[in-house]
Design a protein around this motif. Sequence first.
Motif, PDB file in Angstrom:
ATOM      1  N   LEU A  90       0.881  -1.173   0.000  1.00  0.00           N
ATOM      2  CA  LEU A  90       0.000   0.000   0.000  1.00  0.00           C
ATOM      3  C   LEU A  90       0.913   1.215   0.000  1.00  0.00           C
ATOM      4  O   LEU A  90       1.713   1.391   0.913  1.00  0.00           O
ATOM      5  N   ASP A  91       0.792   2.066  -1.019  1.00  0.00           N
ATOM      6  CA  ASP A  91       1.700   3.196  -1.210  1.00  0.00           C
ATOM      7  C   ASP A  91       1.017   4.477  -0.729  1.00  0.00           C
ATOM      8  O   ASP A  91      -0.050   4.831  -1.225  1.00  0.00           O
ATOM      9  N   HIS A  92       1.617   5.153   0.222  1.00  0.00           N
ATOM     10  CA  HIS A  92       1.048   6.390   0.770  1.00  0.00           C
ATOM     11  C   HIS A  92      -0.393   6.207   1.260  1.00  0.00           C
ATOM     12  O   HIS A  92      -1.292   6.955   0.863  1.00  0.00           O
ATOM     13  N   GLY A  93      -0.619   5.180   2.066  1.00  0.00           N
ATOM     14  CA  GLY A  93      -1.943   5.008   2.669  1.00  0.00           C
ATOM     15  C   GLY A  93      -2.319   6.269   3.432  1.00  0.00           C
ATOM     16  O   GLY A  93      -1.556   6.742   4.264  1.00  0.00           O
ATOM     17  N   LEU A 196      12.766  13.067  -4.758  1.00  0.00           N
ATOM     18  CA  LEU A 196      11.553  13.880  -4.867  1.00  0.00           C
ATOM     19  C   LEU A 196      10.534  13.116  -5.687  1.00  0.00           C
ATOM     20  O   LEU A 196      10.910  12.435  -6.636  1.00  0.00           O
ATOM     21  N   HIS A 197       9.271  13.268  -5.372  1.00  0.00           N
ATOM     22  CA  HIS A 197       8.242  12.659  -6.217  1.00  0.00           C
ATOM     23  C   HIS A 197       8.180  13.381  -7.557  1.00  0.00           C
ATOM     24  O   HIS A 197       8.306  14.601  -7.621  1.00  0.00           O
ATOM     25  N   GLY A 198       7.980  12.614  -8.622  1.00  0.00           N
ATOM     26  CA  GLY A 198       7.766  13.217  -9.934  1.00  0.00           C
ATOM     27  C   GLY A 198       9.003  13.210 -10.804  1.00  0.00           C
ATOM     28  O   GLY A 198      10.077  12.759 -10.410  1.00  0.00           O
ATOM     29  N   LEU A 226      13.549   4.538  -0.396  1.00  0.00           N
ATOM     30  CA  LEU A 226      13.685   5.800  -1.129  1.00  0.00           C
ATOM     31  C   LEU A 226      12.455   5.970  -2.007  1.00  0.00           C
ATOM     32  O   LEU A 226      12.186   5.124  -2.867  1.00  0.00           O
ATOM     33  N   HIS A 227      11.726   7.041  -1.790  1.00  0.00           N
ATOM     34  CA  HIS A 227      10.604   7.367  -2.681  1.00  0.00           C
ATOM     35  C   HIS A 227      11.098   8.327  -3.753  1.00  0.00           C
ATOM     36  O   HIS A 227      12.186   8.884  -3.635  1.00  0.00           O
ATOM     37  N   GLY A 228      10.242   8.537  -4.770  1.00  0.00           N
ATOM     38  CA  GLY A 228      10.599   9.519  -5.783  1.00  0.00           C
ATOM     39  C   GLY A 228      11.831   9.106  -6.565  1.00  0.00           C
ATOM     40  O   GLY A 228      12.728   9.909  -6.816  1.00  0.00           O
ATOM     41  N   VAL A 248      13.031   0.816  -3.304  1.00  0.00           N
ATOM     42  CA  VAL A 248      12.963   2.075  -4.059  1.00  0.00           C
ATOM     43  C   VAL A 248      11.633   2.129  -4.806  1.00  0.00           C
ATOM     44  O   VAL A 248      11.273   1.191  -5.522  1.00  0.00           O
ATOM     45  N   ASN A 249      10.911   3.238  -4.634  1.00  0.00           N
ATOM     46  CA  ASN A 249       9.610   3.396  -5.291  1.00  0.00           C
ATOM     47  C   ASN A 249       9.763   4.054  -6.660  1.00  0.00           C
ATOM     48  O   ASN A 249      10.413   5.096  -6.769  1.00  0.00           O
ATOM     49  N   ILE A 250       9.123   3.450  -7.650  1.00  0.00           N
ATOM     50  CA  ILE A 250       9.164   3.994  -9.014  1.00  0.00           C
ATOM     51  C   ILE A 250       7.735   4.141  -9.522  1.00  0.00           C
ATOM     52  O   ILE A 250       6.951   3.189  -9.516  1.00  0.00           O
TER      53      ILE A 250
HETATM   54 ZN    ZN Z   1       6.116   8.024  -2.532  1.00  0.00          ZN
END
Ligand code: ZN
Length: 306
Positions: A90-93, A196-198, A226-228, A248-250
């Motif tokens: 679950l991503d950013h619940g 950073l996101h995006g 690590l997000h973003g 790592v989130n992609i």
């Molecule tokens: Zn994120």
Amino acid sequence: MGQSIEKIRENTNKARELMRRTRDQHFCVGAFNVDNQDCLIAISRAAQKLNSPVLVEVTHDEVSAIGIDNIRDLVDNYKEEYGIEMYVNLDHGHDVEVAKKAIDGGFEFIHIDISQANPDASYDDIVSGTREVVEYAKKTGALVESELHGFAGSSNMHEEDIDYEEIRKSFTTPEEAISFFEATGVDTFAVAVGNLHGKYPVPKILDLQLLARIRGAIDPNALISLHGGSGTPMHFFTDAAKIGVSKVNINSDMRYAYRTTLEKVLADNPDQFAVVKIMEPVRQAVQEVVEEKIAGFGSTGMAVLS
Ligand SMILES: [Zn+2]
């Protein structure tokens, strides 16, 4: 539909074992967002081809569109069909309630982000909400991830440059990481070290020295994410894996490939209304992004099947 508690615990045990392997063998696992079934197919194919463990993840919007039980079932079906090691995150619940639903739904990984829905949330609000999820997750053994405050950026295409002087103010310090682990009991801490996101017009730069200081300060069994990750030169992840990042989130790089390729195939096939027949190049484009990330994260060949 729905998994038994025994099955859920078996999966969360495997997920915990995978995270231990990331620490022992110095690789990261990619957590890839699924907007829809085509993305899930693309991720499954990449995982199979490179024999890599993968996490698929769903944000609030993706949960709303697909549904927790449907995501679980789709992942289980593709996991079996492709013979791969795959988990759900679950991503950013947004809140404690959705996190509890995902835990009950058998998600192995839960990211609780109290400040996402409420940017004014105090430190105490974030800690107490996160603690509640950590306690609830003991029911299934799901791993819980959180962070101190919302990340800069948003999962979209940005035209502005990155103001590192500004975002540096919100970087994680080793002391913050230590106290957050102690206060919440989370398994995984999402650090801010230049990620950073995006997607931005300039490449992102990670402060690897700061990352190493955080890693050195916290418990060796504590996990870092690590997000973003989109739009970051791959050598940063190779180094981050050596330092000790586990996940790592992609998202944005996949979305960019999905949308631009979809626009092209639609433009190239103006008379085709059975869109399903022309989706293959879209799946391939997303798969290529996932394969590139897996290679950079060092998770090629790291799947353990049982
Ligand atoms: Zn994120």
